[in-house]
Design a protein around this motif. Sequence first.
Motif, PDB file in Angstrom:
ATOM      1  N   GLY A  20      23.179  44.485  40.849  1.00  0.00           N
ATOM      2  CA  GLY A  20      23.428  44.707  39.429  1.00  0.00           C
ATOM      3  C   GLY A  20      24.387  45.843  39.122  1.00  0.00           C
ATOM      4  N   VAL A  21      25.126  46.354  40.116  1.00  0.00           N
ATOM      5  CA  VAL A  21      26.105  47.417  39.855  1.00  0.00           C
ATOM      6  C   VAL A  21      27.484  46.769  39.733  1.00  0.00           C
ATOM      7  N   ASP A  22      28.119  46.988  38.596  1.00  0.00           N
ATOM      8  CA  ASP A  22      29.409  46.365  38.308  1.00  0.00           C
ATOM      9  C   ASP A  22      30.516  47.230  38.905  1.00  0.00           C
ATOM     10  N   HIS A  23      30.786  47.038  40.179  1.00  0.00           N
ATOM     11  CA  HIS A  23      31.772  47.883  40.863  1.00  0.00           C
ATOM     12  C   HIS A  23      32.544  47.038  41.857  1.00  0.00           C
ATOM     13  N   ASP A  24      33.852  47.048  41.728  1.00  0.00           N
ATOM     14  CA  ASP A  24      34.698  46.311  42.662  1.00  0.00           C
ATOM     15  C   ASP A  24      36.028  47.048  42.739  1.00  0.00           C
ATOM     16  N   LEU A  25      36.401  47.499  43.919  1.00  0.00           N
ATOM     17  CA  LEU A  25      37.623  48.299  44.052  1.00  0.00           C
ATOM     18  C   LEU A  25      38.856  47.510  43.656  1.00  0.00           C
ATOM     19  N   ARG A  26      38.807  46.181  43.762  1.00  0.00           N
ATOM     20  CA  ARG A  26      39.971  45.387  43.379  1.00  0.00           C
ATOM     21  C   ARG A  26      40.300  45.608  41.906  1.00  0.00           C
ATOM     22  N   ARG A  27      39.260  45.758  41.085  1.00  0.00           N
ATOM     23  CA  ARG A  27      39.484  45.970  39.661  1.00  0.00           C
ATOM     24  C   ARG A  27      39.490  47.462  39.312  1.00  0.00           C
ATOM     25  N   ASP A  28      38.618  48.250  39.988  1.00  0.00           N
ATOM     26  CA  ASP A  28      38.375  49.616  39.535  1.00  0.00           C
ATOM     27  C   ASP A  28      39.336  50.634  40.142  1.00  0.00           C
ATOM     28  N   ALA A  29      39.908  50.330  41.293  1.00  0.00           N
ATOM     29  CA  ALA A  29      40.906  51.225  41.889  1.00  0.00           C
ATOM     30  C   ALA A  29      41.942  50.336  42.557  1.00  0.00           C
ATOM     31  N   PRO A  30      42.792  49.652  41.761  1.00  0.00           N
ATOM     32  CA  PRO A  30      43.623  48.579  42.321  1.00  0.00           C
ATOM     33  C   PRO A  30      44.588  49.067  43.403  1.00  0.00           C
ATOM     34  N   TYR A  31      44.719  48.246  44.437  1.00  0.00           N
ATOM     35  CA  TYR A  31      45.702  48.466  45.486  1.00  0.00           C
ATOM     36  C   TYR A  31      46.456  47.151  45.599  1.00  0.00           C
ATOM     37  N   HIS A  32      47.331  46.980  46.614  1.00  0.00           N
ATOM     38  CA  HIS A  32      48.116  45.749  46.756  1.00  0.00           C
ATOM     39  C   HIS A  32      48.720  45.360  45.396  1.00  0.00           C
ATOM     40  N   ALA A  33      48.510  44.104  44.985  1.00  0.00           N
ATOM     41  CA  ALA A  33      49.033  43.646  43.695  1.00  0.00           C
ATOM     42  C   ALA A  33      47.900  43.297  42.744  1.00  0.00           C
ATOM     43  N   TYR A  34      46.743  43.891  42.932  1.00  0.00           N
ATOM     44  CA  TYR A  34      45.608  43.550  42.072  1.00  0.00           C
ATOM     45  C   TYR A  34      45.803  44.049  40.641  1.00  0.00           C
ATOM     46  N   ASP A  35      46.759  44.984  40.430  1.00  0.00           N
ATOM     47  CA  ASP A  35      47.005  45.423  39.065  1.00  0.00           C
ATOM     48  C   ASP A  35      47.757  44.362  38.257  1.00  0.00           C
ATOM     49  N   LEU A  36      48.299  43.348  38.943  1.00  0.00           N
ATOM     50  CA  LEU A  36      49.037  42.295  38.238  1.00  0.00           C
ATOM     51  C   LEU A  36      48.113  41.208  37.717  1.00  0.00           C
ATOM     52  N   VAL A  37      46.912  41.122  38.266  1.00  0.00           N
ATOM     53  CA  VAL A  37      45.991  40.067  37.851  1.00  0.00           C
ATOM     54  C   VAL A  37      44.709  40.696  37.312  1.00  0.00           C
ATOM     55  N   ASP A  38      43.957  39.870  36.607  1.00  0.00           N
ATOM     56  CA  ASP A  38      42.714  40.342  36.004  1.00  0.00           C
ATOM     57  C   ASP A  38      41.560  39.813  36.858  1.00  0.00           C
ATOM     58  N   VAL A  39      40.937  40.698  37.643  1.00  0.00           N
ATOM     59  CA  VAL A  39      39.869  40.265  38.543  1.00  0.00           C
ATOM     60  C   VAL A  39      38.557  40.221  37.772  1.00  0.00           C
TER      61      VAL A  39
END
Lengths: 160, 393
Positions: free
Chosen positions: B245-264
């Motif tokens: 139940g913890v809403d935490h994912d580095l892809r969204r919360d601290a983007p690396y690679h090109a994850y800032d281009l998409v909405d995870v």
Amino acid sequence: MSVYEDLQARFDLPEVPPEGEPALVDVSRHVELAGALKDAGFTMYVTVCASHFPSVTPKVKKGQEPLPPTVEAWEVATVLRRPGPNSEAFAWRVRVERPVVPTLYELFAGADWQEREQYDLVGVIFENHPDLRRLMMPEDWDGHPLRKDYAIDTRVAPWR
Amino acid sequence: MTEFPPRVDPHFDIEEYDPEADLMALNMGPQHPSTHGVMRIKLFLDGETIVKAVPYPGYLHRGVEKLCEKLTYVQITPIFDKHDYVAPMTNEQAINLAFEKLLGLEVPLRARVLRTILAELQRIASHLLWLGTFTLDIGGTIGGGASMMMYTFREREMILDLFEALTGCRFHYNTHCPGGNRHDVPEGWETVVKAVLDAIEPRFDEYEALCDNDIFLVRTEGIGVLPPDLALELGQTGPVLRASGVDHDLRRDAPYHAYDLVDVRVAVDDGCDSLARYKVRVAEMRESVRLVRLLLPMLPQGPIVGSKPIKSLIQFKAAAGQVYVGMETPRGELGTYLIGGGDQRGAAPYRCKIRPPSLHAMAALPYLLPGHFLSDVVTVLGSLDPIMGEVDR
């Protein structure tokens, strides 16, 4: 206001976060800083990294006065994280000349295994740890493999 | 907010347990087939109920951290393929992210988007293997038991074929290097990826239909309950944390690679048990399919290596410096604490501490197992998705 600014005066941290490496904190404030960070929302225990800096004699040019050898030291870096959106990691180091550092087990249950591993491989003793046994190496292993004076080709007797 | 049982003390003295009870110590492993590798768990049983569990990892310890101190930045990448042999692609990326931060290298956009696509494909492949072995672990929950594993391996093969077309290897790719990628996309690869995704996506519905049966629910619901506060303290990451139940994912919360281009879209479940971990992983596979579809048209033209091509083993040099970089692999946050300036040339790290998500997941076992039956050990262990190569390194 960032967490760093909040903690800067309280823990004698450098005014600007040091570029390229985490700030050094006195070992007596180690547990206190971890507690303050936990209260500030850094509830995720990420990792602990101990490293060994052996005593070395600095090289000097011919004719110069020889410099005294450096003091053998150990560094323990701890990383905590604030989970959720805009997650942020906070890392700090303590540097000690005797490999004894207080444990964070009371604050973070995850420190249990991580500190055991660092004790096993680097030989840093975590004071007041409830169960400081080796984690990776066999229990009757001799020495701590990640120390710099432990040669990579050290011969060991066949284990069992 | 649901009520959780009081936290177990993993260090309680077994001698203090009820003297009338007929206790039995049972060693599970190190060669137990359900332990996903070699791992020993010492179990103290009162009848068939577990009173205390003491895991002993380390049977696969190969001293990778010591080895890293002897090799240069160029030579280290292929070793990282071999920790987590179920998700080698993301492991390579994790170490190269740390190198790039320490060495101050720029990665061109094409390589960043390609890395994101590879990471998401690897996530599907890794979760597929997990789903197959998990249903096998809990034993015949769907007909013959092995049928699900056959299905998921069939789909996983398609993704491994994609990686083979790109890198020439089915495993242990060594396709990333500091500053970019080694292999560019072959002609027509995007079309094949799209076809594979179209073939895989409807099969997730079939998996869910297969697992939606009473035996699967009884075996997983309420088994291995991990409260969110304990999960955070133990450093759980990835699907295990999100299933608590913890809403935490580095892809969204601290983007690396090109994850800032998409909405995870992060999959979270409040169940905190083995069933919740299954649900989160299936939801993540669907999300990964969506992300790859979004990213494929975004793959820009241009170089895939930022720096000069690698010609020398000591090409990359860094002075002393300390960085910590974490990345979201299929199992959670794979972090590297890196200290530079290892040898006189500065081409090797001084210390390279790997933070494997599986080791943290294993550390939860002494808290999760007491109170359960012996037969639930494999369910709890399987639901944490540990890879022993990564636990021990």
